[in-house]
Design a protein around this motif. Structure first.
Motif, PDB file in Angstrom:
ATOM      1  N   VAL A  80       0.816  -1.223   0.000  1.00 22.66           N
ATOM      2  CA  VAL A  80       0.000   0.000   0.000  1.00 22.66           C
ATOM      3  C   VAL A  80       0.847   1.270   0.000  1.00 22.66           C
ATOM      4  N   LYS A  81       2.146   1.113  -0.038  1.00 23.74           N
ATOM      5  CA  LYS A  81       3.025   2.289  -0.085  1.00 23.74           C
ATOM      6  C   LYS A  81       2.720   3.104  -1.345  1.00 23.74           C
ATOM      7  N   ILE A  82       2.847   4.412  -1.192  1.00 20.83           N
ATOM      8  CA  ILE A  82       2.570   5.282  -2.332  1.00 20.83           C
ATOM      9  C   ILE A  82       3.893   5.819  -2.843  1.00 20.83           C
ATOM     10  N   GLU A  83       4.247   5.379  -4.014  1.00 20.68           N
ATOM     11  CA  GLU A  83       5.559   5.710  -4.553  1.00 20.68           C
ATOM     12  C   GLU A  83       5.753   7.225  -4.668  1.00 20.68           C
ATOM     13  N   GLY A  84       6.869   7.677  -4.148  1.00 22.77           N
ATOM     14  CA  GLY A  84       7.221   9.084  -4.261  1.00 22.77           C
ATOM     15  C   GLY A  84       6.571   9.977  -3.222  1.00 22.77           C
ATOM     16  N   LEU A  85       5.720   9.412  -2.387  1.00 23.00           N
ATOM     17  CA  LEU A  85       5.034  10.237  -1.397  1.00 23.00           C
ATOM     18  C   LEU A  85       5.513   9.875   0.012  1.00 23.00           C
ATOM     19  N   ASP A  86       6.082  10.851   0.670  1.00 24.61           N
ATOM     20  CA  ASP A  86       6.570  10.643   2.022  1.00 24.61           C
ATOM     21  C   ASP A  86       5.408  10.871   2.991  1.00 24.61           C
ATOM     22  N   THR A  87       5.159   9.891   3.846  1.00 25.05           N
ATOM     23  CA  THR A  87       4.024  10.019   4.774  1.00 25.05           C
ATOM     24  C   THR A  87       4.434   9.575   6.175  1.00 25.05           C
ATOM     25  N   TYR A  88       3.698  10.035   7.161  1.00 25.60           N
ATOM     26  CA  TYR A  88       3.773   9.408   8.478  1.00 25.60           C
ATOM     27  C   TYR A  88       2.897   8.169   8.404  1.00 25.60           C
ATOM     28  N   GLU A  89       3.232   7.186   9.189  1.00 28.95           N
ATOM     29  CA  GLU A  89       2.438   5.973   9.084  1.00 28.95           C
ATOM     30  C   GLU A  89       1.942   5.492  10.434  1.00 28.95           C
ATOM     31  N   ILE A  90       0.668   5.193  10.461  1.00 27.72           N
ATOM     32  CA  ILE A  90       0.080   4.578  11.642  1.00 27.72           C
ATOM     33  C   ILE A  90      -0.402   3.204  11.199  1.00 27.72           C
ATOM     34  N   VAL A  91       0.142   2.175  11.794  1.00 27.92           N
ATOM     35  CA  VAL A  91      -0.283   0.837  11.397  1.00 27.92           C
ATOM     36  C   VAL A  91      -1.134   0.240  12.513  1.00 27.92           C
ATOM     37  N   MET A  92      -2.305  -0.217  12.134  1.00 28.46           N
ATOM     38  CA  MET A  92      -3.167  -0.896  13.096  1.00 28.46           C
ATOM     39  C   MET A  92      -3.350  -2.331  12.621  1.00 28.46           C
ATOM     40  N   VAL A  93      -3.078  -3.255  13.521  1.00 24.42           N
ATOM     41  CA  VAL A  93      -3.164  -4.674  13.184  1.00 24.42           C
ATOM     42  C   VAL A  93      -4.385  -5.258  13.895  1.00 24.42           C
ATOM     43  N   ASN A  94      -5.313  -5.730  13.127  1.00 27.58           N
ATOM     44  CA  ASN A  94      -6.589  -6.243  13.655  1.00 27.58           C
ATOM     45  C   ASN A  94      -7.242  -5.258  14.634  1.00 27.58           C
ATOM     46  N   GLY A  95      -7.030  -3.976  14.360  1.00 30.47           N
ATOM     47  CA  GLY A  95      -7.677  -2.954  15.185  1.00 30.47           C
ATOM     48  C   GLY A  95      -6.828  -2.440  16.328  1.00 30.47           C
ATOM     49  N   PHE A  96      -5.644  -3.031  16.504  1.00 25.85           N
ATOM     50  CA  PHE A  96      -4.765  -2.584  17.587  1.00 25.85           C
ATOM     51  C   PHE A  96      -3.569  -1.842  17.011  1.00 25.85           C
ATOM     52  N   PHE A  97      -3.217  -0.755  17.672  1.00 21.98           N
ATOM     53  CA  PHE A  97      -2.107   0.068  17.216  1.00 21.98           C
ATOM     54  C   PHE A  97      -0.792  -0.694  17.328  1.00 21.98           C
ATOM     55  N   ASN A  98       0.008  -0.653  16.279  1.00 22.92           N
ATOM     56  CA  ASN A  98       1.303  -1.332  16.295  1.00 22.92           C
ATOM     57  C   ASN A  98       2.408  -0.293  16.132  1.00 22.92           C
ATOM     58  N   ALA A  99       3.047   0.051  17.255  1.00 22.37           N
ATOM     59  CA  ALA A  99       4.035   1.130  17.258  1.00 22.37           C
ATOM     60  C   ALA A  99       5.266   0.753  16.439  1.00 22.37           C
ATOM     61  N   GLU A 100       5.627  -0.504  16.505  1.00 22.74           N
ATOM     62  CA  GLU A 100       6.830  -0.958  15.808  1.00 22.74           C
ATOM     63  C   GLU A 100       6.745  -0.739  14.297  1.00 22.74           C
ATOM     64  N   LEU A 101       5.564  -1.038  13.749  1.00 30.81           N
ATOM     65  CA  LEU A 101       5.390  -0.913  12.297  1.00 30.81           C
ATOM     66  C   LEU A 101       5.068   0.524  11.875  1.00 30.81           C
ATOM     67  N   SER A 102       4.795   1.371  12.857  1.00 31.97           N
ATOM     68  CA  SER A 102       4.383   2.736  12.534  1.00 31.97           C
ATOM     69  C   SER A 102       5.591   3.652  12.435  1.00 31.97           C
ATOM     70  N   SER A 103       5.368   4.794  11.801  1.00 33.91           N
ATOM     71  CA  SER A 103       6.436   5.785  11.772  1.00 33.91           C
ATOM     72  C   SER A 103       5.797   7.146  12.047  1.00 33.91           C
ATOM     73  N   LEU A 104       6.001   7.581  13.272  1.00 27.07           N
ATOM     74  CA  LEU A 104       5.263   8.741  13.762  1.00 27.07           C
ATOM     75  C   LEU A 104       6.081  10.023  13.670  1.00 27.07           C
ATOM     76  N   PRO A 105       5.411  11.151  13.595  1.00 25.48           N
ATOM     77  CA  PRO A 105       6.131  12.423  13.492  1.00 25.48           C
ATOM     78  C   PRO A 105       6.823  12.790  14.803  1.00 25.48           C
ATOM     79  N   LYS A 106       7.891  13.526  14.660  1.00 25.88           N
ATOM     80  CA  LYS A 106       8.572  14.034  15.846  1.00 25.88           C
ATOM     81  C   LYS A 106       8.624  15.552  15.737  1.00 25.88           C
ATOM     82  N   ASN A 107       7.485  16.159  15.753  1.00 29.74           N
ATOM     83  CA  ASN A 107       7.477  17.629  15.739  1.00 29.74           C
ATOM     84  C   ASN A 107       6.238  18.123  16.478  1.00 29.74           C
ATOM     85  N   ASP A 108       6.146  19.438  16.619  1.00 26.78           N
ATOM     86  CA  ASP A 108       5.049  20.006  17.405  1.00 26.78           C
ATOM     87  C   ASP A 108       3.799  20.249  16.575  1.00 26.78           C
ATOM     88  N   ILE A 109       3.932  20.124  15.280  1.00 25.13           N
ATOM     89  CA  ILE A 109       2.801  20.467  14.414  1.00 25.13           C
ATOM     90  C   ILE A 109       1.731  19.378  14.468  1.00 25.13           C
TER      91      ILE A 109
END
Ligand code: ADP
Ligand code: MG
Lengths: 423, 250
Positions: A80-109
Motif C-alpha cells: 500500500v506504499k505510495i511511490e514518491g510520497l513521504d508520509t507518516y504511518e500509523i499501522v493498526m493490526v486487527n484494530g490494535f495500534f502497532n508502534a513498531e510498524l508505525s512511523s510517527l512524526p517528531k514535531n510540534d505540528i
C-alpha cells in the motif's frame, strides 16, 4: 416472543466479543458503558430498516467473533506504499495500534497519541460527538468494544500526509479500530487510509472515525479499499466542520466482498466547503454500499458530492446520499450526483439521492443515473484495433476517472489511477 | 484487395443492403456516391464489423481472407480503417492514450514489440502535421469539444497513424470548408500508394476534384446501380440523382 429472541441474538453476539478483555481505563469506562447501553436497546438491523434496506447484515451477525492481537503478521505492508510520497504511518493490526510498524512524526505540528494518553477533556470534547450511535447498531458496537483508538491532532500546516494502514488477518476475528482526527484552527492535514488483509475468513472489520475540522482549517481524507476475500467491512466516518473550514472525503473502492461505508458531514459553521467523492466497481458477487449524509446547519456554505460506479456480473452497488439544508442554512449551494454503469444484466444498482430542504434561499441539485456502457464508443475504439476488453476498460477508466482526478496528492492520484487500470 | 459479392445486410429485420457487388484493387481509389439513406454508411459499418447489422447473404474477401469472420478489432488490425461520418466524442479517453493502445495491440497481434515512446511521439508529430491538426488537440479527450472540421481531420490523422491497407472515408468532406477539404485531401493523397486502396464515400462531386477516383459507383436503395469513371461524378453533379432514381424505379 420474537423480540426476546432478537435480544438474545444480540446478547449472544456481544457476549462472544465481550469475552475478551479490552483496555478499560477510567475516562473511557463511561463511554464504553454508553455504547453498551445503546446496543441493549437496539436490534440487529434488517432490510426492513430504511437505513439498511439494501444491505443484509445477517452475513455478519450470524457469526461469532473474537479479538485477535498478533505478534507478527503474514502480510506485506509495502503493497500500500505510495511511490514518491513521504508520509507518516500509523499501522493498526486487527484494530490494535502497532508502534513498531508505525512511523510517527517528531514535531510540534502534529500530535499522535493513543486514547490512554489523552486527557479526559480531550476525550469528552471529541469522542462520540455526532455519532449515529443511537440509531446505528454497529457504531454503538464500536463505541462499546472498540479495540484501540488513536487521536491525531494537527496544530498547523502538516508537512506530510498521515497514512493509516489497517491490517487484517485471521478467521472469525473482529477488528474495531476507532480514530479521532482533528485539525485545530488554521491547520492543514491530509489523511490516507489503506487496508490490507491476508488469510482472512469471516473477518468483521467495523471501524469508526471521527473528524473535527476546526475554524479555518483544511482536512482531506482519502480512503482506498482494496480487500482480498474474506472481509466484511463496515466503515463509519463522521465529520464536524467549524466556520471557514474545508473538508473533503474521498472513497475509492477497488474490491471487497461486502462493504458498507457511512460518511456523514455536519457543517456547524458558516463559509465552509465540503466535498464527497467516491468510485466503486463491484464485480462477481461483491456488495458495495455507500451511504452519505451532508448536513448543512449553518448558512453560506457549499458542498459537492459525486459518486460514480460500475457494477458487473452479479454484483450489487448501493448509493444513498442525504442532503439536509436546515432552517437557518440560507445561501447554501449543495450539489449531489450519482452515476452508474451496469456492465451486466445480472448487476444491481440501488441509488437513492435524497434532498431535504428547510431553508428557502438555496441552490441545490441532485440526480442519479444508471445506464449501460456506450456501445458506439466501444465500436469506435475497436475499429481502431483495440480489443473489446481494452476498449471497455478504457471507457470505464474514463468514467470513474472523473472522480479519481479529484485527488489532490499527485502521487496518490497516480497510484489510484493505476489501481483502477487507468494510466 | 477487397471483393464484395452479393452482400445483403439488415438491421432490426429491415433490409438495407440488397446485394452489393464491388471489387477494389490495390492502388485504386473508388468513390461511392448516392442520395441520403441509400446505404453508404451501412456498407462502411458492415465492412468495419458493426454487429448491429445482420449479414443475411453474400461474402467479402479481404486480401484472401473471409472478412466477415473477423471481429471489428481483428479487421482493424488486418488493415481495414473506417473514417466515420459522425466521429463520436469520448470524454475521459485521451486521443494519444487510446491511439498508443491501438497501435500496440495491433503490433502485438502481429507478434511485434510495442512502439517506443520516442518513436510514437515522432510519428504523432509527423502525422498530425500532415493534416495540420493542432498538437494540443491530441492531448485532449477523443473529439471532445472539437469542431466538425477538427473531428474529420482527427479521423485522417488516426488513419495516418494506423497505416491501413483499405481506408473507407465516409463523407469525410461533409461539413468541411474548402481549406479544410484541401488539407484532408492532401493527407489522403499523401498516404496513398500502390499497396493500399481507398473507398471515398461522398455526397458531392467537390471532394473528387482533390481525391481523384479511378472508379465512381452510385449506391441507391442498397444496390450499386451504376458504375463508371470520374466523369460519372461530374454528370451526377450536373444532373443530380433524379435521373438515376428514375432509371432504377422504371
Ligand atoms: N440503426 C438503424 N435502424 C434502422 N434503420 C436504420 C438504422 N441505421 C440506418 N438505417 C436506415 O438505413 C438506410 C440507410 O442509411 P445509411 O446507411 O445511413 O445511408 P447513407 O449513409 O447512404 O445516407 C436509411 O433508410 C436509414 O434510415
Ligand atoms: Mg451516411
Amino acid at each position: 416472543m420474537s423480540s426476546t429472541l432478537t435480544t438474545n441474538k444480540v446478547e449472544g453476539f456481544v457476549s462472544h466479543i465481550a469475552e475478551n478483555n479490552l483496555a478499560v481505563w477510567n475516562e473511557l469506562k463511561s463511554i464504553r458503558q454508553s455504547g453498551l447501553k445503546a446496543i441493549k436497546s437496539l436490534k440487529f438491523p434488517t432490510t426492513r430498516d430504511e437505513y439498511w434496506k439494501y444491505s443484509r447484515t445477517t452475513k455478519i451477525t450470524k457469526n461469532h467473533y473474537h479479538f485477535s492481537q498478533l505478534d507478527s503478521i503474514k502480510g506485506d505492508l509495502s503493497k500500500v506504499k505510495i511511490e514518491g510520497l513521504d508520509t507518516y504511518e500509523i499501522v493498526m493490526v486487527n484494530g490494535f495500534f502497532n508502534a513498531e510498524l508505525s512511523s510517527l512524526p517528531k514535531n510540534d505540528i502534529i500530535e499522535i497519541k493513543s486514547f490512554e494518553e489523552c486527557t479526559t477533556e480531550e476525550l469528552t470534547s471529541y469522542f462520540s460527538q455526532n455519532l449515529d450511535t443511537i440509531t446505528n447498531f454497529f457504531s454503538a458496537l464500536n463505541t462499546a468494544y472498540f479495540s484501540e483508538g488513536i487521536m491525531i491532532v494537527a496544530k498547523g500546516v502538516c508537512d506530510k500526509p498521515v497514512h493509516v494502514i489497517h491490517y487484517s488477518e485471521g478467521n472469525n476475528v473482529i477488528s474495531q479500530p476507532r480514530n479521532l482526527f482533528i485539525t485545530e484552527k488554521n491547520a492543514e492535514l491530509s489523511i490516507i487510509k489503506s487496508s490490507i488483509n491476508q488469510n482472512t475468513e469471516n473477518f468483521f472489520y467495523n471501524s469508526v472515525n471521527e473528524f473535527f475540522i476546526g475554524e479555518n482549517s483544511h482536512m482531506n481524507y482519502y480512503v482506498i479499499q482494496n480487500y482480498e476475500e474474506g472481509m466484511n467491512v463496515i466503515s463509519t466516518n463522521v465529520a464536524t466542520q467549524e466556520k471557514n473550514s474545508n473538508f473533503s472525503a474521498y472513497n475509492y473502492t477497488l474490491k471487497g466482498d461486502w462493504i458498507r461505508n457511512n460518511t456523514n458531514i455536519f457543517v456547524k459553521g458558516e463559509n465552509c466547503e465540503s466535498n464527497l467523492y467516491g468510485a466503486y466497481q463491484p464485480k462477481g458477487k461483491q456488495h458495495i454500499d455507500n451511504h452519505t449524509i451532508m448536513d448543512h446547519i449553518m448558512p453560506n456554505c457549499e458542498s459537492n458530492e459525486h459518486y460514480k460506479g460500475t457494477v458487473d456480473d452479479k454484483a450489487t452497488g448501493v448509493f444513498n446520499g442525504k442532503v439536509f439544508v436546515r432552517k437557518d442554512a440560507q445561501k447554501i449551494n449543495a450539489f449531489q450526483s450519482n452515476n452508474n454503469i451496469l456492465l451486466s444484466d445480472d448487476a444491481t444498482m440501488n441509488s437513492k439521492p435524497e434532498l431535504e430542504i428547510y431553508a428557502d434561499d438555496v441552490k441545490c441539485s441532485h440526480g442519479s443515473t444508471s445506464g449501460q456502457l456506450d456501445e458506439e464508443a466501444v465500436f469506435y475504439l475497436q475499429s481502431r484495433g483495440l480489443s473489446k476488453e481494452s476498449a471497455t476498460a478504457l471507457l470505464i477508466g474514463a468514467f470513474l476517472g472523473e472522480v479519481v482526478e479529484k485527488i489532490k496528492l499527485p502521487e496518490l492520484k497516480d497510484k489510484v489511477l493505476e489501481m483502477y487500470g487507468m494510466e | 484487395m477487397i471483393s464484395i459479392k452479393n452482400l445483403h445486410a439488415s438491421i432490426d429485420g429491415k433490409e438495407i443492403l440488397k446485394g452489393i457487388n464491388l471489387e477494389v484493387k490495390a492502388g485504386e481509389v473508388h468513390a461511392i456516391m448516392g442520395p441520403n439513406g441509400s446505404g453508404k454508411s451501412t456498407l462502411s459499418s458492415v465492412l468495419a464489423g458493426n454487429e448491429d447489422y445482420e449479414i443475411t447473404e453474400g461474402s467479402v474477401d479481404f486480401m484472401g481472407e473471409d472478412l466477415l469472420e473477423y471481429s471489428t478489432e481483428e479487421r482493424a488490425r488486418m488493415g481495414v480503417f473506417l473514417a466515420f461520418q459522425y466521429p463520436i466524442e469520448i470524454p475521459g479517453v485521451s486521443n494519444m492514450n487510446f491511439l498508443r493502445t491501438a497501435i500496440n495491440e495491433t503490433r502485438e497481434s502481429r507478434g511485434e514489440e510495442p512502439i517506443a515512446a520516442k518513436d510514437f511521439l515522432a510519428m504523432v508529430k509527423e502525422k498530425s502535421a500532415l493534416v495540420e491538426l493542432d498538437n494540443s488537440l491530441l492531448k485532449r479527450y477523443v473529439n471532445e469539444g472539437f469542431s466538425g472540421g477538427e473531428k474529420k481531420r482527427n479521423e485522417i490523422f488516426q488513419m495516418a497513424m494506423l497505416e491501413p491497407k483499405l481506408a473507407i472515408l465516409d463523407e469525410t468532406d461533409s461539413g468541411l470548408d474548402i481549406d479544410a477539404l484541401k488539407i484532408v485531401s492532401h493527407g489522403v493523397n499523401t498516404l496513398k500508394n500502390q499497396e493500399n486502396a481507398t473507398i471515398v464515400i461522398t455526397h458531392y462531386q467537390r471532394l473528387l476534384d482533390y481525391i481523384v477516383p479511378d472508379f465512381v459507383h452510385v449506391l441507391y436503395k442498397g444496390k450499386i446501380v451504376k458504375s463508371g469513371t470520374k466523369e460519372l461524378a461530374l454528370e451526377l453533379e450536373e444532373k443530380g440523382y433524379d435521373w438515376i432514381k428514375e432509371e432504377v424505379n422504371a
